[in-house]
Write an enzyme that holds these catalytic residues in place. Structure first.
Site, mmCIF file in Angstrom:
data_model
loop_
_atom_site.group_PDB
_atom_site.id
_atom_site.type_symbol
_atom_site.label_atom_id
_atom_site.label_comp_id
_atom_site.label_asym_id
_atom_site.label_seq_id
_atom_site.Cartn_x
_atom_site.Cartn_y
_atom_site.Cartn_z
ATOM 1 N N CYS A 54 -8.985 21.774 48.937
ATOM 2 C CA CYS A 54 -9.288 21.274 50.147
ATOM 3 C C CYS A 54 -8.244 21.395 51.209
ATOM 4 C CB CYS A 54 -9.536 19.642 49.766
ATOM 5 S SG CYS A 54 -9.575 18.688 51.450
ATOM 6 N N TYR A 85 -18.910 24.651 58.099
ATOM 7 C CA TYR A 85 -18.411 24.006 56.987
ATOM 8 C C TYR A 85 -19.527 23.810 55.797
ATOM 9 C CZ TYR A 85 -16.936 20.201 53.842
ATOM 10 O OH TYR A 85 -16.317 19.556 52.974
ATOM 11 N N GLU A 97 -11.540 27.602 51.698
ATOM 12 C CA GLU A 97 -11.046 26.660 52.798
ATOM 13 C C GLU A 97 -9.571 27.116 52.661
ATOM 14 O OE1 GLU A 97 -11.480 22.707 52.329
ATOM 15 O OE2 GLU A 97 -13.705 22.705 51.837
ATOM 16 N N ASP A 132 -12.694 18.810 42.904
ATOM 17 C CA ASP A 132 -13.351 19.712 43.967
ATOM 18 C C ASP A 132 -13.802 21.250 43.263
ATOM 19 O OD1 ASP A 132 -13.084 17.885 45.980
ATOM 20 O OD2 ASP A 132 -11.194 18.538 46.593
ATOM 21 N N TYR A 137 -13.079 26.212 47.029
ATOM 22 C CA TYR A 137 -11.742 25.401 46.535
ATOM 23 C C TYR A 137 -10.854 26.434 45.638
ATOM 24 C CZ TYR A 137 -14.461 21.484 48.099
ATOM 25 O OH TYR A 137 -15.222 20.565 48.771
ATOM 26 N N CYS A 202 -6.933 13.353 50.147
ATOM 27 C CA CYS A 202 -5.924 14.397 49.853
ATOM 28 C C CYS A 202 -5.801 14.467 48.479
ATOM 29 C CB CYS A 202 -4.740 14.070 50.733
ATOM 30 S SG CYS A 202 -3.351 15.306 50.136
ATOM 31 N N CYS A 211 8.728 26.799 41.502
ATOM 32 C CA CYS A 211 8.735 28.021 41.513
ATOM 33 C C CYS A 211 10.074 28.744 41.874
ATOM 34 C CB CYS A 211 7.698 28.422 42.578
ATOM 35 S SG CYS A 211 7.314 30.127 42.822
#
Length: 223
Positions: A54, A85, A97, A132, A137, A202, A211
């Protein structure tokens, strides 16, 4: 996000929706930063494009970083020109997205952006991100230069052993040169801005892995 395609497979060019020649009309000003969404951008600025599921939460991660000039939500990696969308959510455009990030490389490096990307979503889930589900996604890095492409690939290779040791499986992130970038509708732009939807949906945040690229500049990005 709420509209989902049950079969998460990318369409072929003959299957993709036709789209349109007219670009999505959007406002030019960023809701949070004192900048333009469309440019022109300052001399020396660079552009990066990331897909983390998202785009609402992903965009907020990047606009908080020092050195980022502007951000926008959009669609990339697909076939259909100027998609809506609803079309992207149908799975029949091939787009992910994404967030477009314009940044000052003298203040923040591409490696710094990659660190935020890798550490704030799950890059092993294929055509989904958490609940999602759908091609839109997928995790993706769309490089705007050959240097970015090589750096992104190297960062994936450096992160892969850490992800594997955490028991999360193989990284499925798509890494490719960017094609066309299409702005998403106005209501998606800076969706989680305090002036719009500060408590909106969210699912982004630290995944607990570090990382080994860049310099961590995420103190304001966690939420």
């Amino acid at each position: 996000m709420f509209l989902r395609r049950m079969k998460a497979e990318l369409p072929t060019p003959d299957q993709a929706l036709p789209g349109r020649s007219i670009a999505m009309p959007i406002s030019d000003r960023h809701e949070v930063l004192p900048s333009s969404l469309k440019g022109p951008f300052p001399a020396g600025s660079q552009v990066a494009v990331f897909g983390m599921g998202c785009f609402w939460g992903a965009e907020r991660l990047f606009w908080t970083l020092p050195g980022v000039i502007t951000t926008s939500a959009g669609y990339a990696g697909g076939i259909t020109p100027n998609p809506t969308y609803e079309e992207v959510c149908s799975g029949m455009t091939g787009h992910a997205e994404v967030v477009q990030v314009v940044y000052d490389p003298t203040r923040i490096s591409y490696e710094d952006l990659l660190k935020v990307f890798w550490e704030n979503h799950d890059p092993t889930q294929g055509m989904r991100q958490g609940n999602d589900v759908g091609t839109q996604y997928r995790s993706a890095i769309y490089a705007t230069t050959d240097e970015q492409l090589a750096t992104a690939q190297a960062s994936r290779d450096a992160f892969a052993p850490i992800v594997a040791r955490a028991g999360k499986g193989d990284i499925t992130t798509e890494i490719a040169r960017v094609g066309d970038y299409f702005f998403a509708e106005d209501y998606h732009q800076q969706y989680l801005a305090p002036t719009k939807n500060p408590n909106g949906y969210c699912n982004h945040g630290p995944n607990g892995l570090s990382c080994p690229v860049g310099v961590a500049r995420t103190s304001n990005a966690a939420h």
